[in-house]
Design a protein around this motif. Structure first.
Motif, PDB file in Angstrom:
ATOM      1  N   ALA A 108      57.360  91.126  58.978  1.00 22.84           N
ATOM      2  CA  ALA A 108      56.384  91.289  58.875  1.00 22.84           C
ATOM      3  C   ALA A 108      55.934  89.594  58.522  1.00 22.84           C
ATOM      4  CB  ALA A 108      55.891  92.228  57.694  1.00 22.84           C
ATOM      5  N   PHE A 109      56.551  89.159  57.670  1.00 21.07           N
ATOM      6  CA  PHE A 109      55.912  87.945  57.219  1.00 21.07           C
ATOM      7  C   PHE A 109      56.277  87.149  58.846  1.00 21.07           C
ATOM      8  CE2 PHE A 109      58.241  83.858  56.406  1.00 21.07           C
ATOM      9  CZ  PHE A 109      57.271  83.376  55.377  1.00 21.07           C
ATOM     10  N   LEU A 110      56.747  86.874  59.868  1.00 23.01           N
ATOM     11  CA  LEU A 110      56.466  86.558  60.452  1.00 23.01           C
ATOM     12  C   LEU A 110      55.144  86.926  61.308  1.00 23.01           C
ATOM     13  CD1 LEU A 110      60.661  86.537  62.425  1.00 23.01           C
ATOM     14  CD2 LEU A 110      59.467  84.792  61.073  1.00 23.01           C
ATOM     15  N   GLN A 111      54.748  87.682  60.766  1.00 27.48           N
ATOM     16  CA  GLN A 111      53.572  88.056  61.584  1.00 27.48           C
ATOM     17  C   GLN A 111      52.588  87.822  60.898  1.00 27.48           C
ATOM     18  OE1 GLN A 111      52.160  92.157  62.225  1.00 27.48           O
ATOM     19  NE2 GLN A 111      50.289  91.812  62.101  1.00 27.48           N
ATOM     20  N   ASP A 166      53.661  91.719  69.353  1.00 24.96           N
ATOM     21  CA  ASP A 166      55.306  92.237  69.425  1.00 24.96           C
ATOM     22  C   ASP A 166      55.794  92.416  68.155  1.00 24.96           C
ATOM     23  OD1 ASP A 166      54.762  89.065  70.671  1.00 24.96           O
ATOM     24  OD2 ASP A 166      54.176  87.944  69.266  1.00 24.96           O
ATOM     25  N   LEU A 167      54.884  92.991  67.350  1.00 25.77           N
ATOM     26  CA  LEU A 167      56.218  94.173  66.922  1.00 25.77           C
ATOM     27  C   LEU A 167      56.153  95.632  67.198  1.00 25.77           C
ATOM     28  CD1 LEU A 167      54.529  93.178  63.546  1.00 25.77           C
ATOM     29  CD2 LEU A 167      56.711  92.652  63.902  1.00 25.77           C
ATOM     30  N   ASP A 168      55.315  95.550  68.036  1.00 27.27           N
ATOM     31  CA  ASP A 168      55.341  97.073  69.282  1.00 27.27           C
ATOM     32  C   ASP A 168      56.771  96.674  70.213  1.00 27.27           C
ATOM     33  OD1 ASP A 168      53.121  97.284  67.954  1.00 27.27           O
ATOM     34  OD2 ASP A 168      51.975  96.950  69.468  1.00 27.27           O
ATOM     35  N   ILE A 169      57.129  96.414  70.121  1.00 23.98           N
ATOM     36  CA  ILE A 169      58.285  95.217  71.318  1.00 23.98           C
ATOM     37  C   ILE A 169      58.971  96.484  70.917  1.00 23.98           C
ATOM     38  CG2 ILE A 169      59.559  93.492  72.465  1.00 23.98           C
ATOM     39  CD1 ILE A 169      57.583  92.240  71.796  1.00 23.98           C
ATOM     40  N   PHE A 170      59.711  96.526  69.623  1.00 26.37           N
ATOM     41  CA  PHE A 170      60.725  97.050  69.005  1.00 26.37           C
ATOM     42  C   PHE A 170      60.355  98.728  68.057  1.00 26.37           C
ATOM     43  CE2 PHE A 170      60.068  94.065  66.609  1.00 26.37           C
ATOM     44  CZ  PHE A 170      60.079  94.502  65.235  1.00 26.37           C
ATOM     45  N   LYS A 171      61.513  99.195  68.513  1.00 30.84           N
ATOM     46  CA  LYS A 171      61.260 100.240  67.197  1.00 30.84           C
ATOM     47  C   LYS A 171      62.496 100.238  66.480  1.00 30.84           C
ATOM     48  CE  LYS A 171      60.664 105.742  67.116  1.00 30.84           C
ATOM     49  NZ  LYS A 171      58.907 105.359  66.541  1.00 30.84           N
ATOM     50  N   THR A 176      62.525  88.183  73.124  1.00 31.89           N
ATOM     51  CA  THR A 176      61.380  86.733  73.964  1.00 31.89           C
ATOM     52  C   THR A 176      61.124  86.845  74.882  1.00 31.89           C
ATOM     53  OG1 THR A 176      62.518  85.055  72.354  1.00 31.89           O
ATOM     54  CG2 THR A 176      61.628  84.135  73.979  1.00 31.89           C
ATOM     55  N   LEU A 177      62.598  87.486  75.640  1.00 32.18           N
ATOM     56  CA  LEU A 177      62.089  87.916  77.147  1.00 32.18           C
ATOM     57  C   LEU A 177      61.193  88.777  77.885  1.00 32.18           C
ATOM     58  CD1 LEU A 177      65.552  87.379  78.751  1.00 32.18           C
ATOM     59  CD2 LEU A 177      63.737  86.206  79.194  1.00 32.18           C
ATOM     60  N   MET A 178      61.031  89.689  76.812  1.00 35.92           N
ATOM     61  CA  MET A 178      60.092  90.546  77.087  1.00 35.92           C
ATOM     62  C   MET A 178      58.220  90.552  76.669  1.00 35.92           C
ATOM     63  SD  MET A 178      61.967  94.388  75.615  1.00 35.92           S
ATOM     64  CE  MET A 178      60.936  95.096  75.780  1.00 35.92           C
ATOM     65  N   GLN A 179      58.977  89.323  75.397  1.00 33.55           N
ATOM     66  CA  GLN A 179      57.460  89.366  74.943  1.00 33.55           C
ATOM     67  C   GLN A 179      56.993  87.899  76.192  1.00 33.55           C
ATOM     68  OE1 GLN A 179      57.918  85.249  72.214  1.00 33.55           O
ATOM     69  NE2 GLN A 179      56.180  86.328  71.326  1.00 33.55           N
ATOM     70  N   THR A 180      57.050  86.943  76.405  1.00 31.99           N
ATOM     71  CA  THR A 180      57.234  85.800  77.269  1.00 31.99           C
ATOM     72  C   THR A 180      56.521  86.801  79.196  1.00 31.99           C
ATOM     73  OG1 THR A 180      59.410  84.937  78.073  1.00 31.99           O
ATOM     74  CG2 THR A 180      57.550  84.275  76.811  1.00 31.99           C
ATOM     75  N   VAL A 213      53.619  83.432  63.461  1.00 31.14           N
ATOM     76  CA  VAL A 213      54.260  82.316  64.164  1.00 31.14           C
ATOM     77  C   VAL A 213      55.049  83.723  65.566  1.00 31.14           C
ATOM     78  CG1 VAL A 213      55.301  80.985  62.815  1.00 31.14           C
ATOM     79  CG2 VAL A 213      56.388  83.143  63.054  1.00 31.14           C
ATOM     80  N   ILE A 214      54.214  84.859  65.200  1.00 32.17           N
ATOM     81  CA  ILE A 214      54.459  85.908  66.423  1.00 32.17           C
ATOM     82  C   ILE A 214      52.731  87.159  65.802  1.00 32.17           C
ATOM     83  CG2 ILE A 214      57.034  86.919  66.390  1.00 32.17           C
ATOM     84  CD1 ILE A 214      56.394  88.676  64.580  1.00 32.17           C
ATOM     85  N   ALA A 215      52.336  87.103  67.751  1.00 33.07           N
ATOM     86  CA  ALA A 215      51.270  88.350  67.350  1.00 33.07           C
ATOM     87  C   ALA A 215      52.035  89.753  66.763  1.00 33.07           C
ATOM     88  CB  ALA A 215      51.160  88.019  68.631  1.00 33.07           C
ATOM     89  N   PRO A 216      50.447  89.826  66.291  1.00 27.32           N
ATOM     90  CA  PRO A 216      50.572  91.962  66.055  1.00 27.32           C
ATOM     91  C   PRO A 216      51.549  92.366  67.049  1.00 27.32           C
ATOM     92  CG  PRO A 216      49.073  90.904  65.372  1.00 27.32           C
ATOM     93  CD  PRO A 216      48.926  89.830  66.013  1.00 27.32           C
TER      94      PRO A 216
END
Length: 305
Positions: free
Chosen positions: A263-266, A275-280, A236-240, A270-273
């Motif tokens: 993937a369901f959240l996307q 946002d999935l790039d924040i982690f691996k 969340t801190l990184m997203q914001t 409720v999250i942006a595509p």
């Protein structure tokens, strides 16, 4: 410092009022001195633990660890989170054996059957203990010497995955940090933390600040509530954009994809595509460490000059 010469003549306040002048002088003075208001603020535990002094306690909770970490010259940390319940293979097998022996005597006991199922799962998850230990070793070996504190493993200081990561660095003689939290029940830090770098916090919030203060990567192994809390707060801190970007690696793709349907959240919006790039995801310690190194190299912020 130059010592002040002792006075030959006492000052007026260095002796109590004479009893000839006030027969109850000593009694009255003792009553005053025994009052909580007469205590030095630093010695008044009731005052220090009051609601009004919470801000001061927060500062002290933060400052003690900050000064010590700085004193050791620690520049960057690699933070490792994961379950306190995941144990090394030998211990997991021994626990499974004990439950099996009980189950042999009571094969219909539903609670024992449940315990046996969980114990079997824990034997399987013991691979993550060994892997986290390897990850701690990889970070520990990255320095030029045992005293090189440019990059140091930091964990929550408890058992399980935290212990494994600290242990890996301990195995190669590197320094390693543990941030314990004071809880209502007794707890022990794991034995592999560098003694001068093991801290105990009262406030979860202050502890979390220290997790991120020098963090150059977050590596997260399978875990429960605490692990999810720390992971999602960082995401969340990184997203914001409230904290600097860093590589976030979830080790154990099969666990994480089942535990959280990103993937369901996307799909639900409720999250942006992005946002999935924040982690691996990574399958093991070597992959995780390689991603951390390559991420910083690509961003022009190599961990090692």
């Amino acid at each position: 410092m130059k010592r002040t010469k002792k006075r030959e003549t006492k000052l007026p306040w260095e002796h109590p009022k004479l009893e000839d002048e006030e027969p109850k002088a000593i009694e009255l003075i003792n009553t005053i001195k025994n009052s909580p208001t007469y205590k030095l603020a630093i010695e008044d535990s009731e005052f220090l633990e009051s609601n009004e002094t919470r801000g001061i306690r927060l500062e002290l909770d933060y400052l003690k660890a900050e000064l010590e970490i700085a004193k050791h010259g620690i520049e960057h940390t690699i933070v490792v989170f994961g379950s306190a319940r995941i144990m090394e293979h030998q211990t997991a097998m021994q626990k499974l054996k004990v439950i099996q022996e009980k189950l042999d005597k009571k094969p219909e006991d539903r609670e024992l059957l449940r315990e046996f199922y969980i114990a079997e799962r824990m034997v399987g998850k013991s691979i993550y203990y060994e892997d986290a230990r390897r990850f701690g070793r990889l970070v520990g070996e990255s320095g030029k010497s045992a005293d090189d504190c440019k990059v140091v493993v930091m964990t929550g200081g408890g058992p399980g995955i935290m212990e494994a990561a600290n242990r890996g660095s301990y195995d190669v003689g590197a320094k390693t940090i543990g941030l314990n939290i004071h809880l209502p029940h007794e707890q022990f830090p794991n034995p592999y933390i560098t003694p001068d770098l093991c801290f105990q916090f009262h406030y979860f919030a202050v502890r979390k600040m220290h997790f991120l203060n020098r963090a150059k990567a977050l590596v997260v192994y399978p875990g429960g509530f605490g692990t999810f809390d720390e992971l999602f707060e960082t995401l969340t801190l990184m997203q914001t954009r409230k904290t600097q970007n860093m590589p976030v690696v979830l080790v154990g793709r099969s666990y994480w994809e089942k535990a959280i349907d990103f993937a369901f959240l996307q799909e639900e919006g409720v999250i942006a595509p992005e946002d999935l790039d924040i982690f691996k995801f990574a399958d093991n310690a070597d992959e995780a460490w390689e991603h951390v190194l390559s991420w910083h190299k690509e961003k022009g912020s190599p961990l090692f000059d």
